[in-house]
Motif scaffolding. Structure first.
Motif: not given
Length: 127
Positions: A57-61, A63-70, A94-108
Motif C-alpha cells: 500500500l505504501s509503495q502504491l502511494k 508510485y502514485k505521487k511520482i505518477s502525478n508529478a510526471i 496500464e494507465d491511459h493517462n500516460f499513453l502519449k508519454v514517451k517513457i524510457e528506463i535506464k539501469e544506473t
C-alpha cells in the motif's frame, strides 16, 4: 514550435529525485516513500502478511505521487539502481493517462545529485 517537456527521475524504493530538463540549474523535486524501516519492524511484529500489505500500500502511494508529478511531461527517463523504476513503468503503462508519454528506463548505480543531473542532461541532449 512547442518545446517538449522532459523529465529525468532517479529513483529507488525509498525516494525519487525529479529533474526537469528545461531548467538550468536543475530544480530537483524529491518524493519520499512513507514506508520506513521502523514501520517494517512494527508491522512484522504483528505478522508477516500485515507487513507485506502495508508495504504494498505504501509503495502504491509512493508510485502514485511520482505518477502525478510526471503526468504533464512528454518524455520521461526513469533511472536508478533498483527495480522500482520498472515497477513504476509497469503501473504507468496500464494507465491511459500516460499513453502519449514517451517513457524510457535506464539501469544506473547509486549516483550523487550532480551525477544524476549530468545523466539527465546527457540523455536528453542525445535524444
Amino acid at each position: 514550435m512547442k518545446t517538449e517537456k522532459k523529465l529525468g527521475v532517479w529513483m529507488d524504493y525509498s525516494m525519487a529525485h525529479l529533474m526537469e530538463f528545461s531548467t538550468e540549474p536543475f530544480e530537483v523535486k524529491t518524493i519520499e516513500s512513507k514506508f520506513q524501516h521502523h514501520d517494517k519492524e512494527e508491522s512484522l511484529a504483528k505478522g508477516e502478511s500485515l507487513m507485506h500489505k502495508k508495504e504494498q500500500l505504501s509503495q502504491l502511494k509512493y508510485y502514485k505521487k511520482i505518477s502525478n508529478a510526471i503526468q504533464n511531461f512528454y518524455h520521461v527517463v526513469l533511472f536508478g539502481p533498483t527495480n522500482a523504476k520498472q515497477e513504476l513503468f509497469n503501473m504507468l503503462r496500464e494507465d491511459h493517462n500516460f499513453l502519449k508519454v514517451k517513457i524510457e528506463i535506464k539501469e544506473t548505480d547509486k549516483m550523487t545529485s550532480r551525477q544524476q543531473q549530468a545523466f539527465v542532461r546527457k540523455h536528453f541532449s542525445m535524444a
